[in-house]
Motif scaffolding. Structure first.
Motif, PDB file in Angstrom:
ATOM      1  N   PHE A  46       0.839  -1.198   0.000  1.00  0.00           N
ATOM      2  CA  PHE A  46       0.000   0.000   0.000  1.00  0.00           C
ATOM      3  C   PHE A  46       0.873   1.246   0.000  1.00  0.00           C
ATOM      4  O   PHE A  46       2.024   1.225   0.447  1.00  0.00           O
ATOM      5  N   SER A  47       0.303   2.340  -0.511  1.00  0.00           N
ATOM      6  CA  SER A  47       1.006   3.621  -0.493  1.00  0.00           C
ATOM      7  C   SER A  47       0.816   4.280   0.858  1.00  0.00           C
ATOM      8  O   SER A  47      -0.223   4.103   1.506  1.00  0.00           O
ATOM      9  N   PHE A  48       1.821   5.004   1.293  1.00  0.00           N
ATOM     10  CA  PHE A  48       1.686   5.689   2.583  1.00  0.00           C
ATOM     11  C   PHE A  48       2.662   6.843   2.690  1.00  0.00           C
ATOM     12  O   PHE A  48       3.580   6.980   1.879  1.00  0.00           O
ATOM     13  N   ASP A  49       2.455   7.669   3.704  1.00  0.00           N
ATOM     14  CA  ASP A  49       3.313   8.812   3.972  1.00  0.00           C
ATOM     15  C   ASP A  49       4.258   8.474   5.121  1.00  0.00           C
ATOM     16  O   ASP A  49       3.849   8.446   6.284  1.00  0.00           O
ATOM     17  N   ALA A  50       5.501   8.195   4.779  1.00  0.00           N
ATOM     18  CA  ALA A  50       6.453   7.732   5.790  1.00  0.00           C
ATOM     19  C   ALA A  50       6.987   8.846   6.683  1.00  0.00           C
ATOM     20  O   ALA A  50       7.713   8.591   7.634  1.00  0.00           O
ATOM     21  N   SER A  51       6.616  10.078   6.393  1.00  0.00           N
ATOM     22  CA  SER A  51       7.132  11.172   7.223  1.00  0.00           C
ATOM     23  C   SER A  51       6.344  11.335   8.509  1.00  0.00           C
ATOM     24  O   SER A  51       6.767  12.031   9.423  1.00  0.00           O
ATOM     25  N   VAL A  52       5.185  10.685   8.577  1.00  0.00           N
ATOM     26  CA  VAL A  52       4.383  10.746   9.806  1.00  0.00           C
ATOM     27  C   VAL A  52       3.895   9.339  10.155  1.00  0.00           C
ATOM     28  O   VAL A  52       3.717   8.507   9.272  1.00  0.00           O
ATOM     29  N   PRO A  53       3.687   9.081  11.445  1.00  0.00           N
ATOM     30  CA  PRO A  53       3.104   7.801  11.822  1.00  0.00           C
ATOM     31  C   PRO A  53       1.618   7.781  11.516  1.00  0.00           C
ATOM     32  O   PRO A  53       0.981   8.833  11.425  1.00  0.00           O
ATOM     33  N   ALA A  54       1.059   6.585  11.358  1.00  0.00           N
ATOM     34  CA  ALA A  54      -0.387   6.446  11.172  1.00  0.00           C
ATOM     35  C   ALA A  54      -1.054   6.296  12.532  1.00  0.00           C
ATOM     36  O   ALA A  54      -0.485   5.725  13.451  1.00  0.00           O
ATOM     37  N   GLY A  55      -2.224   6.833  12.638  1.00  0.00           N
ATOM     38  CA  GLY A  55      -2.987   6.678  13.876  1.00  0.00           C
ATOM     39  C   GLY A  55      -2.468   7.553  15.005  1.00  0.00           C
ATOM     40  O   GLY A  55      -1.790   8.560  14.784  1.00  0.00           O
ATOM     41  N   HIS A  56      -2.784   7.142  16.234  1.00  0.00           N
ATOM     42  CA  HIS A  56      -2.382   7.930  17.397  1.00  0.00           C
ATOM     43  C   HIS A  56      -0.934   7.666  17.765  1.00  0.00           C
ATOM     44  O   HIS A  56      -0.359   6.648  17.383  1.00  0.00           O
ATOM     45  N   THR A  57      -0.395   8.595  18.531  1.00  0.00           N
ATOM     46  CA  THR A  57       0.949   8.397  19.068  1.00  0.00           C
ATOM     47  C   THR A  57       0.965   8.756  20.546  1.00  0.00           C
ATOM     48  O   THR A  57       0.084   9.445  21.051  1.00  0.00           O
ATOM     49  N   PHE A  58       1.970   8.245  21.225  1.00  0.00           N
ATOM     50  CA  PHE A  58       2.285   8.743  22.549  1.00  0.00           C
ATOM     51  C   PHE A  58       3.727   9.200  22.538  1.00  0.00           C
ATOM     52  O   PHE A  58       4.602   8.431  22.179  1.00  0.00           O
ATOM     53  N   PRO A  59       4.039  10.431  22.929  1.00  0.00           N
ATOM     54  CA  PRO A  59       3.075  11.495  23.217  1.00  0.00           C
ATOM     55  C   PRO A  59       2.338  11.912  21.960  1.00  0.00           C
ATOM     56  O   PRO A  59       2.737  11.551  20.862  1.00  0.00           O
ATOM     57  N   GLU A  60       1.290  12.699  22.136  1.00  0.00           N
ATOM     58  CA  GLU A  60       0.422  12.987  21.002  1.00  0.00           C
ATOM     59  C   GLU A  60       1.082  13.861  19.946  1.00  0.00           C
ATOM     60  O   GLU A  60       0.893  13.654  18.757  1.00  0.00           O
ATOM     61  N   GLN A  61       1.854  14.832  20.437  1.00  0.00           N
ATOM     62  CA  GLN A  61       2.431  15.795  19.513  1.00  0.00           C
ATOM     63  C   GLN A  61       3.615  15.216  18.750  1.00  0.00           C
ATOM     64  O   GLN A  61       4.620  14.833  19.338  1.00  0.00           O
ATOM     65  N   VAL A  62       3.479  15.143  17.438  1.00  0.00           N
ATOM     66  CA  VAL A  62       4.602  14.668  16.630  1.00  0.00           C
ATOM     67  C   VAL A  62       4.746  15.555  15.399  1.00  0.00           C
ATOM     68  O   VAL A  62       3.807  15.740  14.639  1.00  0.00           O
ATOM     69  N   LEU A  63       5.936  16.105  15.217  1.00  0.00           N
ATOM     70  CA  LEU A  63       6.175  16.894  14.009  1.00  0.00           C
ATOM     71  C   LEU A  63       6.545  15.962  12.872  1.00  0.00           C
ATOM     72  O   LEU A  63       7.229  14.960  13.080  1.00  0.00           O
ATOM     73  N   PRO A  64       6.089  16.258  11.675  1.00  0.00           N
ATOM     74  CA  PRO A  64       6.525  15.456  10.527  1.00  0.00           C
ATOM     75  C   PRO A  64       8.044  15.458  10.441  1.00  0.00           C
ATOM     76  O   PRO A  64       8.676  16.457  10.774  1.00  0.00           O
ATOM     77  N   LEU A  65       8.600  14.376  10.011  1.00  0.00           N
ATOM     78  CA  LEU A  65      10.052  14.231  10.034  1.00  0.00           C
ATOM     79  C   LEU A  65      10.778  15.322   9.268  1.00  0.00           C
ATOM     80  O   LEU A  65      11.774  15.858   9.732  1.00  0.00           O
ATOM     81  N   ALA A  66      10.282  15.642   8.118  1.00  0.00           N
ATOM     82  CA  ALA A  66      10.987  16.602   7.281  1.00  0.00           C
ATOM     83  C   ALA A  66      11.158  17.944   7.975  1.00  0.00           C
ATOM     84  O   ALA A  66      12.111  18.657   7.733  1.00  0.00           O
ATOM     85  N   GLU A  67      10.218  18.248   8.872  1.00  0.00           N
ATOM     86  CA  GLU A  67      10.201  19.601   9.422  1.00  0.00           C
ATOM     87  C   GLU A  67      11.069  19.806  10.660  1.00  0.00           C
ATOM     88  O   GLU A  67      11.343  20.938  11.036  1.00  0.00           O
ATOM     89  N   ASP A  68      11.442  18.705  11.315  1.00  0.00           N
ATOM     90  CA  ASP A  68      12.448  18.937  12.366  1.00  0.00           C
ATOM     91  C   ASP A  68      13.761  18.258  11.981  1.00  0.00           C
ATOM     92  O   ASP A  68      14.468  17.686  12.769  1.00  0.00           O
ATOM     93  N   GLU A  69      14.046  18.394  10.718  1.00  0.00           N
ATOM     94  CA  GLU A  69      15.197  17.740  10.126  1.00  0.00           C
ATOM     95  C   GLU A  69      16.497  18.039  10.865  1.00  0.00           C
ATOM     96  O   GLU A  69      17.197  17.153  11.328  1.00  0.00           O
ATOM     97  N   GLU A  70      16.762  19.333  11.016  1.00  0.00           N
ATOM     98  CA  GLU A  70      18.053  19.712  11.598  1.00  0.00           C
ATOM     99  C   GLU A  70      18.212  19.114  12.980  1.00  0.00           C
ATOM    100  O   GLU A  70      19.279  18.683  13.382  1.00  0.00           O
ATOM    101  N   GLN A  71      17.101  19.061  13.692  1.00  0.00           N
ATOM    102  CA  GLN A  71      17.164  18.601  15.066  1.00  0.00           C
ATOM    103  C   GLN A  71      17.535  17.122  15.155  1.00  0.00           C
ATOM    104  O   GLN A  71      18.254  16.724  16.044  1.00  0.00           O
TER     105      GLN A  71
END
Ligand code: DCP
Ligand code: MN
Length: 609
Positions: free
Chosen positions: A146-171
């Motif tokens: 299946f196709s998917f967006d690997a920069s973010v997890p699917a569904g819920h996360t713990f902790p809830e707040q997750v930035l897409p990978l590309a956007e906190d790249e430098e960190q």
DNA sequence: CGGGGCAATT
DNA sequence: AATTGCC
């Protein structure tokens, strides 16, 4: 601090209000209404509509009806339906596994070690275009997935707040361990979501799925969002993270996640150990809840409160918890659990259970005659279940030839032979250990070798049962209760399963183990694949195949290398083709006969009774 | 009056 | 044979 090894990825599925769902799938009109599944006087489970109206699992039926008079109750004392549904769902999920590390816990939970699938897809990932990735669910057919967006997890996360990978790249990109674990969890969350929705679409069951690196954490993660959802425990997992300058960074999400958990909710820590740990932490006896609903202790103690105790260490835990039937090393085990560490493996699926038992409970059972009748009932269903679960319909070739010759109906064959039968009872007035007022839950049991006529497929179930009750169970019963009794429960079970393959003659057993170990080492190599592939993928290289995979000539070889005993048996049969003159074992007795004599011999058994 | 059933450990 | 743990 125990070491973490987060090289695995494990999914944990937990079907929603399972027994209730089985009824809803069977009869969809039940879906909207508050539904409770009743076993004797207790609500085993209820659907979420009922829970919305205040019902709880494991509640007394009387209380449930007080809370919600409109509740519809259905009887769930016969587990057959649930077992069948459980098997079907399990087989379905298992079909997506590449390594057969798929473990069932009870009827409604499944652990899946998908490290290999994730590693494979990490190798195929294009790091420059995470957002339009494709997840491969087959190594041989690249269109399955299946196709998917690997920069973010699917569904819920713990902790809830997750930035897409590309956007906190430098960190984060500079930290290979972190980024690699995070990406693997991203992929796993999409796989989990995909499988969860497939189970819902294809089978009609919603479930909760947790994604992490151990059985402990994936199971707890799933609990965060309960009906029909998925939750991934996000990194960082390790604590004491420091960068090169020694400056401390984020705290471990594992610790954040576990610290406020009530100790009794950690799987592996049951009522007894939870109580001991609570008392240890408080420095006094913790308040005991004598409630029926002993989920909630009247006094709760969290993981972090325990770990703050100055004497909280594996040695002290060992002293505290050892003794009452707990295993050695329990102190270390519990210490690790509280610290979020669990290195236990997801075991490979057994094709056959280790034991089967049937029980029923009663208000009181005092007459020997009634006991006989109940034993007969229980034995009948036990033998029926043995014939369903332990007998193969697929004819071994060597017998096939025989029955063909003699024009026999299809022969069935025992996959496994339990060696022991056990009768257990619970007596209301058992002499033992009862401080006044409290009921006795103590069971007593007696066991003996299982007579072989149980395995006679040519004889009717009731006739076998009668023979078994009078000839075997009543002896055991007399040992348990020489005189007066008042039973509240009877359980009849067979244990010590012996795979039929093990007792097959001709070849000796050590040869067989060697064969199996050869196959096992095959997939032990397989478990190393993730490691090898992770390294290469961190370096940005993309690999089609791991080197270790070259050990297998083909995908088919791979499957054989992980073969269940069934497949092993079929391999042997191929070998038997070569030396056809070998004697074969009778499935009913110890006799060893030439193949051509078997049909006649089996008829002899039928006349035997 | 809390049901039915599995596995691991000692 | 009994305990503990899990659902
Ligand atoms: N002490 C227990 C625990 C569970 N079960 C049965 C009833 C459940 O339907 C099934 C699964 O147990 P769960 O704890 O997963 O409960 P549910 O699946 O019913 O609900 P949930 O949606 O909370 O998972 O096992 C039981 O009979 N007795
Ligand atoms: Mn469930």
């Amino acid at each position: 601090m125990p070491p973490r090894r987060d090289d695995r990825i494990i999914l944990h599925f937990d079907y929603d209000c399972f027994y209730a769902s089985v009824f809803e799938v069977e009869n969809p009109s039940l879906k909207g209404v508050p539904l409770a599944v009743q076993q004797k006087q207790i609500v085993a489970t209820c659907n979420y509509e009922a829970r919305r109206r205040g019902l709880q699992k494991l509640q007394l039926v009387t209380e449930a009806k007080k809370t919600c008079p409109e509740v519809v109750t259905v009887l769930g004392e016969d587990l057959t339906k649930f077992r069948d549904a459980s098997k079907e769902l399990f087989q379905y999920l298992r079909s997506f596994s590449w390594n057969e590390r798929v473990e069932r816990l009870g009827l409604d939970e499944v652990f899946m070690d998908v490290s290999d699938i994730i590693a494979y897809n990490m190798g195929l990932l294009n790091y420059n275009d995470l957002r339009t990735a494709f997840f491969n669910m087959s190594r041989s057919d690249p269109t399955v997935g299946f196709s998917f967006d690997a920069s973010v997890p699917a569904g819920h996360t713990f902790p809830e707040q997750v930035l897409p990978l590309a956007e906190d790249e430098e960190q984060h990109w500079s930290d290979p361990v972190f980024i690699q674990l995070r990406l693997r969890l991203h992929l796993a969350s999409h796989l989990a979501q995909h499988l969860r929705l497939l189970v819902e679409k294809e089978k009609g069951y919603t479930s909760t799925v947790g994604v992490s690196t151990s059985k402990l954490l994936s199971k707890l993660a799933g609990n965060v969002h309960k009906p029909s959802a998925g939750t991934t425990l996000m990194p960082p997992y390790a604590d004491d993270l420091q960068d090169d300058a020694g400056i401390e960074r984020e705290k471990s999400n594992v610790r954040l996640f576990l610290s406020n958990y009530e100790v009794g909710l950690i799987p592996g820590i049951g009522h007894k150990m939870a109580h001991a740990l609570r008392s240890f932490t408080l420095g006094r006896e913790a308040a005991q809840s004598v409630e029926l609903n002993y989920h909630k202790p009247s006094e709760s103690v969290t993981v972090s409160e325990i770990l703050k105790h100055p004497d909280a260490n594996p040695i002290a835990f060992e002293r505290l918890l050892s003794g009452h039937g707990a295993q050695r090393g329990i102190g270390t085990r519990v210490w690790q659990l509280l610290n979020g560490c669990d290195d236990s493996d997801v075991s490979q699926a057994r094709d056959v259970p280790r034991g089967i038992s049937i029980e029923d409970s009663y208000q009181k059972l005092e007459k020997l005659e009634d006991v006989h009748d109940e034993l007969l009932r229980l034995t009948c269903s036990l033998v029926k279940r043995m014939r369903v679960d332990l007998v193969t319909d697929i004819e071994p070739r060597i017998l096939d030839r025989v029955s063909h010759q003699k024009n026999e109906p299809q022969q069935r064959r025992w996959l496994a032979r339990p060696k022991t039968v056990r009768l257990s009872t619970r007596d209301r007035f058992s002499s033992a250990t009862n401080t006044e007022g409290e009921r006795s839950w103590a069971r007593t049991s007696r066991s003996c070798p299982l007579p072989s006529f149980i395995f006679d497929l040519g004889q009717s179930v009731p006739s076998i049962a009668e023979q078994f009750v009078t000839g075997t169970l009543e002896n055991l019963f007399r040992k348990l209760h020489p005189d007066r009794f008042c039973l509240s429960l009877i359980n009849v079970g067979v244990t010590d399963m012996d795979n039929e393959i093990d007792i097959r003659r001709g070849r000796d057993i050590s040869t067989m183990f060697k064969t199996q170990n050869d196959r096992l080492s095959g997939w032990r190599i397989d478990t190393e694949i993730p490691q090898a592939m992770e390294k290469t993928s961190i370096n940005g290289k993309s690999m089609e195949r791991s080197d270790t995979m070259e050990l297998y000539g083909s995908e088919e070889d791979m499957r054989l290398s992980q073969s269940s005993t069934k497949e092993v048996e079929s391999l042997w049969q191929d070998e038997d083709e070569v030396d056809t003159l070998d004697d074969v074992d009778c499935t009913l007795c110890e006799a060893k006969l030439p193949a051509f004599a078997m049909a006649a011999h089996l008829r002899f058994h039928r006349l035997d009774s």
